[in-house]
Design a protein around this motif. Structure first.
Motif, mmCIF file in Angstrom:
data_model
loop_
_atom_site.group_PDB
_atom_site.id
_atom_site.type_symbol
_atom_site.label_atom_id
_atom_site.label_comp_id
_atom_site.label_asym_id
_atom_site.label_seq_id
_atom_site.Cartn_x
_atom_site.Cartn_y
_atom_site.Cartn_z
ATOM 1 N N ARG A 76 -2.206 -24.006 -31.991
ATOM 2 C CA ARG A 76 -1.385 -24.505 -30.874
ATOM 3 C C ARG A 76 -0.892 -23.381 -29.978
ATOM 4 N NH1 ARG A 76 0.694 -28.052 -34.964
ATOM 5 N NH2 ARG A 76 2.463 -26.639 -35.289
ATOM 6 N N HIS A 77 -0.752 -22.168 -30.523
ATOM 7 C CA HIS A 77 -0.297 -21.020 -29.731
ATOM 8 C C HIS A 77 -1.455 -20.246 -29.122
ATOM 9 C CE1 HIS A 77 3.474 -21.920 -31.773
ATOM 10 N NE2 HIS A 77 4.100 -21.099 -30.940
ATOM 11 N N GLY A 78 -2.649 -20.824 -29.137
ATOM 12 C CA GLY A 78 -3.782 -20.182 -28.475
ATOM 13 C C GLY A 78 -4.545 -19.203 -29.327
ATOM 14 N N GLY A 79 -4.313 -19.172 -30.620
ATOM 15 C CA GLY A 79 -5.058 -18.299 -31.524
ATOM 16 C C GLY A 79 -4.769 -16.831 -31.336
ATOM 17 N N PRO A 80 -3.500 -16.383 -31.407
ATOM 18 C CA PRO A 80 -3.195 -14.956 -31.251
ATOM 19 C C PRO A 80 -3.733 -14.134 -32.415
ATOM 20 C CG PRO A 80 -1.259 -16.152 -31.989
ATOM 21 C CD PRO A 80 -2.308 -17.180 -31.699
ATOM 22 N N ASP A 81 -3.620 -12.809 -32.283
ATOM 23 C CA ASP A 81 -4.071 -11.915 -33.341
ATOM 24 C C ASP A 81 -3.384 -12.275 -34.656
ATOM 25 O OD1 ASP A 81 -5.392 -9.278 -34.206
ATOM 26 O OD2 ASP A 81 -3.280 -8.978 -34.737
ATOM 27 N N LEU A 82 -4.152 -12.285 -35.750
ATOM 28 C CA LEU A 82 -3.630 -12.746 -37.030
ATOM 29 C C LEU A 82 -2.473 -11.884 -37.509
ATOM 30 C CD1 LEU A 82 -3.886 -14.729 -39.383
ATOM 31 C CD2 LEU A 82 -5.543 -13.172 -40.421
ATOM 32 N N ALA A 83 -2.603 -10.562 -37.409
ATOM 33 C CA ALA A 83 -1.531 -9.676 -37.886
ATOM 34 C C ALA A 83 -0.252 -9.884 -37.081
ATOM 35 C CB ALA A 83 -1.991 -8.220 -37.803
ATOM 36 N N GLU A 84 -0.393 -10.012 -35.769
ATOM 37 C CA GLU A 84 0.784 -10.226 -34.918
ATOM 38 C C GLU A 84 1.420 -11.582 -35.212
ATOM 39 O OE1 GLU A 84 1.836 -10.773 -30.152
ATOM 40 O OE2 GLU A 84 -0.165 -10.136 -30.805
ATOM 41 N N PHE A 85 0.582 -12.605 -35.409
ATOM 42 C CA PHE A 85 1.104 -13.946 -35.673
ATOM 43 C C PHE A 85 1.869 -13.995 -36.990
ATOM 44 C CE2 PHE A 85 0.496 -18.091 -37.722
ATOM 45 C CZ PHE A 85 1.098 -18.915 -36.786
ATOM 46 N N THR A 86 1.311 -13.411 -38.047
ATOM 47 C CA THR A 86 1.967 -13.470 -39.354
ATOM 48 C C THR A 86 3.266 -12.690 -39.389
ATOM 49 O OG1 THR A 86 0.610 -11.605 -40.093
ATOM 50 C CG2 THR A 86 -0.198 -13.831 -40.578
ATOM 51 N N ALA A 87 3.385 -11.672 -38.530
ATOM 52 C CA ALA A 87 4.603 -10.858 -38.529
ATOM 53 C C ALA A 87 5.715 -11.472 -37.703
ATOM 54 C CB ALA A 87 4.295 -9.453 -38.012
ATOM 55 N N THR A 88 5.382 -12.320 -36.756
ATOM 56 C CA THR A 88 6.394 -12.828 -35.820
ATOM 57 C C THR A 88 6.771 -14.280 -36.060
ATOM 58 O OG1 THR A 88 4.632 -13.378 -34.233
ATOM 59 C CG2 THR A 88 5.692 -11.218 -34.030
ATOM 60 N N THR A 89 5.922 -15.096 -36.660
ATOM 61 C CA THR A 89 6.227 -16.519 -36.820
ATOM 62 C C THR A 89 7.153 -16.754 -38.001
ATOM 63 O OG1 THR A 89 5.224 -18.717 -36.907
ATOM 64 C CG2 THR A 89 4.313 -17.053 -38.366
ATOM 65 N N ARG A 90 7.896 -17.884 -37.983
ATOM 66 C CA ARG A 90 8.780 -18.239 -39.088
ATOM 67 C C ARG A 90 7.987 -18.852 -40.235
ATOM 68 N NH1 ARG A 90 13.079 -22.298 -37.530
ATOM 69 N NH2 ARG A 90 11.221 -23.419 -36.828
ATOM 70 N N PHE A 91 8.497 -18.720 -41.428
ATOM 71 C CA PHE A 91 7.796 -19.331 -42.555
ATOM 72 C C PHE A 91 8.050 -20.827 -42.623
ATOM 73 C CE2 PHE A 91 11.905 -18.853 -44.583
ATOM 74 C CZ PHE A 91 11.984 -19.929 -45.444
ATOM 75 N N LEU A 92 9.118 -21.309 -41.943
ATOM 76 C CA LEU A 92 9.385 -22.742 -41.919
ATOM 77 C C LEU A 92 8.400 -23.434 -40.994
ATOM 78 C CD1 LEU A 92 13.263 -22.731 -41.627
ATOM 79 C CD2 LEU A 92 11.900 -23.026 -43.678
#
Length: 763
Positions: A76-92
């Motif tokens: 839904r967020h356009g498929g950003p870089d995996l490392a950047e996504f995992t570091a910035t998104t909430r676990f909820l």
């Protein structure tokens, strides 16, 4: 292993309770520990050990190192870089059903979405006239419960617990709706909401073990993780009160499913999975192979290694009323499948003919107890009954009679099969109904021009490639779909051929192809290699099989449930795409009516085109891999424009003798050259040593008075040669060139005679 062997196979007169006990023993040994995980079952065993890469997320991985919820969020967020996504998104994730906190400061209760306030503060806010929420909530007073206040038990929810429940308002309602189960189990379910887990804990132990076995088998067969869903299925089983899947057959379970969810779109994958599990359990208990299947009166073809699709799933002997006929039919059809290697469709047609024979014998009370009673008069009455109803086509009657004839001949050849069979139980050639000539099935140039123009619009590349292949080679649909990844062979001159397995004749065959089709095959190979890089590498590392057919990577693999690419494109899928193609392109005939095209018509069109281009019938037989010239001659009659061209040539530009010209096609085949003074009138029973051409005939007399007629015939012959050359009828053009040479010789002889006479008169 001995105990497992004893548990598998045919068990006569086995009760449901005994069958369930036997299944429990098998499943306890066969279901791997990875598929018996509590509290829930994952889609695939390889996902068990991996945890989502998002910091703080305890869920299992489904794809790309993420759980199902975070994988969808990343999309839904356009498929950003995996490392950047995992570091910035909430676990909820939203699927956890966590409510936002009330906007009033220090209030830690869940908010109502419409006002973003908890229920108590919302009442006060409504009484105040619904002022702006932001300003009102900042000034609102609330008693701070303090740090010691009870908080929701779920680790990802920091809202206050409500009343005496250990959860916040939304989670408490969900817990009560779930039956107030043990807190640890409930919390595990909530925390894993949205994961590819299926919770079977509320199901009986036997039923849970059966579903776990189904999931394990699904994984072993390479089904995708999204192929099966059991949400609807679990609810159905809970409501039905079932303790095992073995107390109903597949059809009964699926009928019960449709009673609960009549809309086919509801729980479609659960419906499929239910049938799959029931079938796998049945196969497990009953065993596979002829040793287990032959004693039964209902043969499941997939247990015998044959493709089981739609109506071809089984051979059913249960509705044959004569026991002697059941035993004889089973022995014969077993021979047809294993020794003669007949196709499943052929054997199904044979069985249908024997079932019709059984129905006739039952209705008339004849031959009920012994094959001795199957005499010639009984067979004659059966043949007459096939004609009496009027609902069977002549071709169907012929097929049924032929099947019974082959059956009786097999019983006579194998004397130990039916030693009591009367010698008079035979079928004669006169018993077969007379067949009308086959009608034309090839597509004319008007339709084929539209097909070629719209073919680039075919949406699926595999279906479009198969169409191009069949149009260019005349392959049957089944043979085209079954082509291996590399079907190409080359002769000493580097000319390309396709090597394929002729399923109808059960032999290897070859057909030449053009450079353009060779390029299309190379493109299709690249497309397949991209889809199946691993199987392609394995295929290319193994020497080519010396004989066909071979189970290996296909040139046009099936799109789904085909992990190694060894299952070819299905004929059903192709026919669906062909119907869609006709509907969208609106292909029509000369009158503007829609045309219905079948896949086999590509073969008829290919053969007819060869005949029209003057290809000899023997060559057409080889190209189509027919067993006899009679099969190939069928195409020589269909839409043969060569006959029309020769008929027009024999008829001439004017129809002055229309009332004298015969109307049968045999005359058209005889009137092949232009004659100056009529047509050959030999009777049909006679033949001419000079092919009905009078010019080289030794008794043909011509004089100087015939010179104008010869010159006029020469003009007509030149026109015919030009016309045949334009039509591509090289054979007919060559015949008329021979006539032209003979005419030139006659004309030259007459001119020489006239010149000599003139010189003599001058002297």
């Amino acid at each position: 292993m001995r105990r497992l062997h004893d548990l598998i196979g045919t068990h006569v007169d086995e009760s449901v309770e005994a069958r369930v006990r036997r299944a429990r023993g098998l499943l306890e040994d066969l279901v791997a520990p990875a598929w018996r995980v509590e509290p829930a079952i994952l889609v695939h065993a390889r996902h068990m050990a991996a945890v989502c890469a998002v910091v703080g997320c305890p869920r299992e991985v489904t794809e790309a190192g993420l759980c199902n919820g975070h994988a969808l969020r990343r999309i839904r967020h356009g498929g950003p870089d995996l490392a950047e996504f995992t570091a910035t998104t909430r676990f909820l994730i939203v699927d956890s059903h966590v409510l936002a906190a009330c906007k009033v400061p220090t209030c830690r209760r869940g908010a109502v979405r419409s006002a973003h306030l908890c229920p108590d503060h919302r009442k006060v806010w409504v009484a105040a006239g619904k002022p702006p929420v932001e300003a009102w909530s900042a000034a609102a007073e609330v008693h701070d419960p303090g740090i010691a206040a009870a908080v929701c038990r779920l680790p990802h929810c920091d809202l206050l617990a409500e009343d005496a429940d250990p959860y916040c308002r939304v989670h408490a309602r969900r817990w009560r709706n779930d039956g107030c189960r043990v807190h640890a189990e409930f919390e595990a379910v909530v925390m894993n909401y949205g994961d590819p887990r299926w919770d079977f804990r509320r199901l009986p132990a036997q039923l849970k073990l059966e579903l776990q076995y189904g999931l394990q088998r699904s994984s072993e067969l390479g089904h995708g993780k999204s192929d099966h869903s059991v949400g609807y299925l679990t609810r159905l089983l809970l409501h039905s009160g079932a303790t095992t899947l073995l107390d109903r057959n597949r059809a009964e379970w699926q009928a019960l499913f449709r009673q609960q969810w009549p809309n086919p779109r509801h729980g479609a994958t659960s419906y499929v999975f239910l049938g799959f599990v029931v079938e796998e359990l049945s196969d497990l208990l009953d065993g596979r192979g002829w040793a287990n299947e032959y004693p039964r009166d209902l043969w499941q073809l997939h247990r015998l290694g044959y493709i089981a699709v739609s109506a071809s799933r089984q051979l059913n002997f249960t509705d044959i009323g004569q026991r002697w006929l059941v035993e004889s039919a089973k022995r014969w059809l077993h021979w047809r499948l294993t020794v003669e290697e007949k196709s499943v469709n052929t054997v199904l047609a044979d069985l249908l003919a024997l079932r019709r024979l059984s129905t006739f014998l039952t209705s008339t009370g004849q031959a009920q107890y012994s094959i001795r009673q199957l005499t010639r008069p009984v067979l004659e009455q059966h043949i007459a009954s096939l004609h009496e109803g009027g609902d069977l086509a002549a071709s169907t009657i012929r097929d049924h009679i032929s099947a019974v004839a082959v059956f009786l001949r097999a019983l006579q050849d194998h004397e130990d099969w039916a030693p009591d069979l009367p010698r008079s139980a035979v079928i004669y050639s006169s018993d077969y109904p007379r067949m009308d000539p086959l009608r034309a099935r090839g597509l004319n140039s008007h339709v084929m021009t539209q097909v070629r123009a719209h073919l680039p619009e075919w949406p699926h590349p595999d279906g479009r490639f198969l169409t191009e292949l069949m149009i260019a080679t005349g392959l049957r649909l089944g043979d085209a779909c079954a082509l291996g990844y590399d079907p190409l062979v080359f002769d000493n001159d580097a000319n390309p051929y396709i090597r394929y397995w002729n399923h109808k004749m059960r032999r290897e065959a070859y057909v030449p192809i053009s450079p353009a089709l060779l390029d299309r095959i190379r493109v299709q190979q690249q497309r397949t290699a991209q889809r199946f890089p691993g199987p392609t590498a394995d295929y290319l590392s193994i020497p080519a099989p010396k004989t066909l057919p071979a189970v290996s990577l296909k040139l046009t693999p099936k799109a789904t449930r085909n992990p190694d690419g060894t299952r070819g494109f299905t004929g059903t899928t192709y026919q669906q795409q062909l119907r869609t193609f006709q509907t969208t392109t609106r292909i029509s005939d000369e009158a503007g009516r829609p045309v219905t095209i079948t896949a086999h018509q590509w073969r008829h069109t290919f053969a007819t085109g060869l005949i029209n281009r003057g290809v000899r019938l023997e060559v057409v037989k080889q190209l189509l891999d027919h067993s006899s010239l009679e099969m190939s001659s069928h195409y020589a009659r269909l839409l043969d424009t060569t006959i029309r061209a020769e008929w027009d040539a024999g008829r001439g530009p004017d129809d002055d003798y229309g009332h004298l010209i015969p109307t049968d096609v045999e005359w058209a085949n005889r009137a092949r050259t232009a004659l100056p003074n009529g047509h050959c009138g030999l009777p049909r029973q006679q033949s001419c040593d000079h092919s009905n051409k009078c010019l080289p005939c030794p008794v043909f007399i011509t004089t100087s008075q015939d010179l104008p007629a010869h010159q006029e015939q020469r003009t007509r012959t030149l026109a015919l040669i030009d016309r045949f050359d334009q039509a591509g009828a090289s054979r007919m053009a060559d015949q008329n060139r021979v006539v032209l040479e003979q005419l030139d010789l006659r004309i030259e002889q007459i001119k020489q005679g006239l010149a000599a006479k003139t010189a003599h008169d001058a002297c």
